[in-house]
Each structure stands twice: as C-alpha cells, then as structure tokens.
Design an enzyme around this catalytic site. Sequence first.
Site, PDB file in Angstrom:
ATOM      1  N   ASP A 142     104.249  56.267  42.150  1.00 16.06           N
ATOM      2  CA  ASP A 142     105.190  57.312  42.532  1.00 16.06           C
ATOM      3  C   ASP A 142     104.357  58.510  42.971  1.00 16.06           C
ATOM      4  O   ASP A 142     103.719  59.172  42.158  1.00 16.06           O
ATOM      5  CB  ASP A 142     106.073  57.665  41.334  1.00 16.06           C
ATOM      6  CG  ASP A 142     106.972  58.878  41.579  1.00 16.06           C
ATOM      7  OD1 ASP A 142     106.936  59.450  42.693  1.00 16.06           O
ATOM      8  OD2 ASP A 142     107.711  59.253  40.645  1.00 16.06           O
ATOM      9  N   TRP A 152     108.228  61.754  34.191  1.00 14.43           N
ATOM     10  CA  TRP A 152     108.762  60.859  35.227  1.00 14.43           C
ATOM     11  C   TRP A 152     108.339  59.416  35.020  1.00 14.43           C
ATOM     12  O   TRP A 152     109.131  58.491  35.232  1.00 14.43           O
ATOM     13  CB  TRP A 152     108.375  61.386  36.608  1.00 14.43           C
ATOM     14  CG  TRP A 152     109.008  62.710  36.855  1.00 14.43           C
ATOM     15  CD1 TRP A 152     108.384  63.909  36.987  1.00 14.43           C
ATOM     16  CD2 TRP A 152     110.412  62.982  36.937  1.00 14.43           C
ATOM     17  NE1 TRP A 152     109.295  64.920  37.143  1.00 14.43           N
ATOM     18  CE2 TRP A 152     110.552  64.385  37.114  1.00 14.43           C
ATOM     19  CE3 TRP A 152     111.563  62.192  36.859  1.00 14.43           C
ATOM     20  CZ2 TRP A 152     111.802  64.993  37.232  1.00 14.43           C
ATOM     21  CZ3 TRP A 152     112.807  62.805  36.978  1.00 14.43           C
ATOM     22  CH2 TRP A 152     112.915  64.187  37.163  1.00 14.43           C
ATOM     23  N   LYS A 210     110.071  66.888  47.536  1.00 13.80           N
ATOM     24  CA  LYS A 210     108.946  67.619  46.958  1.00 13.80           C
ATOM     25  C   LYS A 210     107.861  67.942  47.981  1.00 13.80           C
ATOM     26  O   LYS A 210     107.269  69.017  47.926  1.00 13.80           O
ATOM     27  CB  LYS A 210     108.358  66.833  45.787  1.00 13.80           C
ATOM     28  CG  LYS A 210     109.323  66.742  44.605  1.00 13.80           C
ATOM     29  CD  LYS A 210     108.731  66.043  43.409  1.00 13.80           C
ATOM     30  CE  LYS A 210     109.730  66.024  42.267  1.00 13.80           C
ATOM     31  NZ  LYS A 210     109.216  65.354  41.053  1.00 13.80           N
TER      32      LYS A 210
END
Length: 337
Positions: free
Chosen positions: A174, A105, A198
């Site tokens: 993040d 990511w 998530k």
Amino acid sequence: MSVNKLINFSPGPAKIAKEVLDACKEGIDNFLGSGLSVMEISHRGKQYSKLNSETEQLVRDMLEVPDNYKILFIAGGGTGQFAAVPLNLMKGDKPKADYVITGTWSAKAAKEAEKYLKVNRVFPPLDTYNSVPAVENWMLDPEASYVYYCDNETVHGVEVNHIPDTKGVAIVADMSSNILTRKVDVSKYGVIYAGAQKNIGCAGVTLVIIREDLLSSPSPLCPSVLEYKTQAANQSVYNTPPVWNIYVVGEVFKWVREKGGVTAMEKLSEKKSRLIYEVIDGSDGFYWNPVEVKSRSRVNIPVRITGPEGSAELEAKFLRETEEKGMLSLKGHRSVG
C-alpha cells in the site's frame, strides 16, 4: 486571508497543486473541445477512451512500470483494497498470507483479510508503532499467498525503507501516501496500490499496479467490480469508472512530469523532511518525534511539544498561531498528535 497564502498540510484529502486545479477547470467546462464537461462524457465513448489510455500511459512512464504489469483504476479507495487483495490473490484450500503490521492502516488491512484467509503476523504485536522491525526477525511463511505491508503509515509516520526478500512470494504494498515521492522498482512487487487522495489526486479512485501472472484465479467470493482479472480485461471500464477522479490523476501526473518527475519529487521530499527533522532534533526536547530514526517517514511527521504526552496548552497555541499564518490541518491524528 487570501486563499493563495494558505498552506494545506492535510495528509489526505491532500493539497492539489494550483496548476493542476487550473488545468482541471478547463475539463469541467469544455473537455477536449467537446462542449461537455469531463463529468458528462460517456465512459464508452472515444473521449473517455483517450483519457483512460493516456492516463494509464502516464502512470506507466512516470513509474517505469514493466510491460508485464497491468495498470487499473478502481473505485472503493484503499479500504476496498483491504478486501480486494486477499480475494484476488489467496490460493489453496486453506489460504494464508503474511502481514507486516507497523501502524493503523496495515492493522486495518489485516483485520479485513482475516474474513477470507489466515493472517500470519510476521512479528509479535508492537507496543507502539514507532519502527519497522529488522527483516531478519520477520517470520515469513514460504507457503503464504503474498506478503503485505503499508509502505508508509500515514498516522504514525513510519516508512519502510527497503524491499524485503520474500523468497519469491509476491509482495503487496500500500503506497497511498508515498507513491511518486521516490523511485520504486516495480518489478520487485506483485501488487502496488494507492488511494488517489493522498498523493495523486482526489478521493474516489485507487490506482492498482499488478503483475500479470497474478490475474489468474480470483476467489469466487470476490465481487466482479473488485476482480483484478475482470477489470484488466475491460481496461478498468467493466462498470462506470470514476471519470472525474481519473482525469484529476492524469493532470497530477502531468504536473509531476513538468516538475522533473519522480526524481525531482524524491529530492524535494528528502529536503523538506530533513529540514523539519533538524528542527525537531535540535530543539532540546521541545519538539518530539516518536519514530526511530531508521523508520522515519519522509512525508508524514508526527510531532508533540515537550515530550511524548505533549502539552495541551502549548499545542493548542501552536495550532492557533500556525492557522493564523495560513497553515492548515496541522493537528494530526488524535492518537499521535
């Protein structure tokens, strides 16, 4: 098998507590006694205004967000933030930013950012994503617009366990897959964002927490819907917000509060991950985790059977038998098992 006996291990879209789902049913049929579904109410009306402000306050209270930070609800997912971050924060005629690449990511974020500014990778490319290199080896640029990292790499099970000293350069993190799982000193960050699916709700909205001094001058290239300054000035209602998704986020935060808040979630994450790692480490190599101990995630744990390459036969058997017992989505990402 009864749905009540199913255990969903998917990292995202992830499991939502039954209590939250039950609470959301009321909102579907009759939101706040309005006779309307929460999905039908006007985003300009009093009912949504109340929902929006209450959800924002829940976030501020639960995460102990200082007063000089804005809380935004933005569509586009975490991937949208890969572009929003540089477009909002880059500065100067030749903008640049530091990227800490420890997994899939953060690598995707850096690739997107390269469209708009110069990306400085703070250490050489890793052969495998199985650790976070020591901070003293990071080559940080004091003139960078910001320092970016993914606090928990969902695919590779790598978690950052410290806040780096960036000498005043704003940190962007993040936290999609580990937000609400441990206490965070928000004041150490310039921007924190988290895709909801998530840990805090369902796909369709991203939580953004940004320090007010960083709202000043987005790039002219930045679409208005991704401008932090514009969204903050309009309480995240510059355009039609994802009302249902924000409603679910609010219900998740209420549930976490009822369960003891972030402190309780942190203890639970540590307990669950410790139990799993004890099984792995005590299996004499039958179960194998690729991540260095100091960088192991408390929320995403990749496992192979018999070693780094795994055993196709035994892993297929493991997945088949766990699914028979109601344990779903254990297959993991194809790159790590």
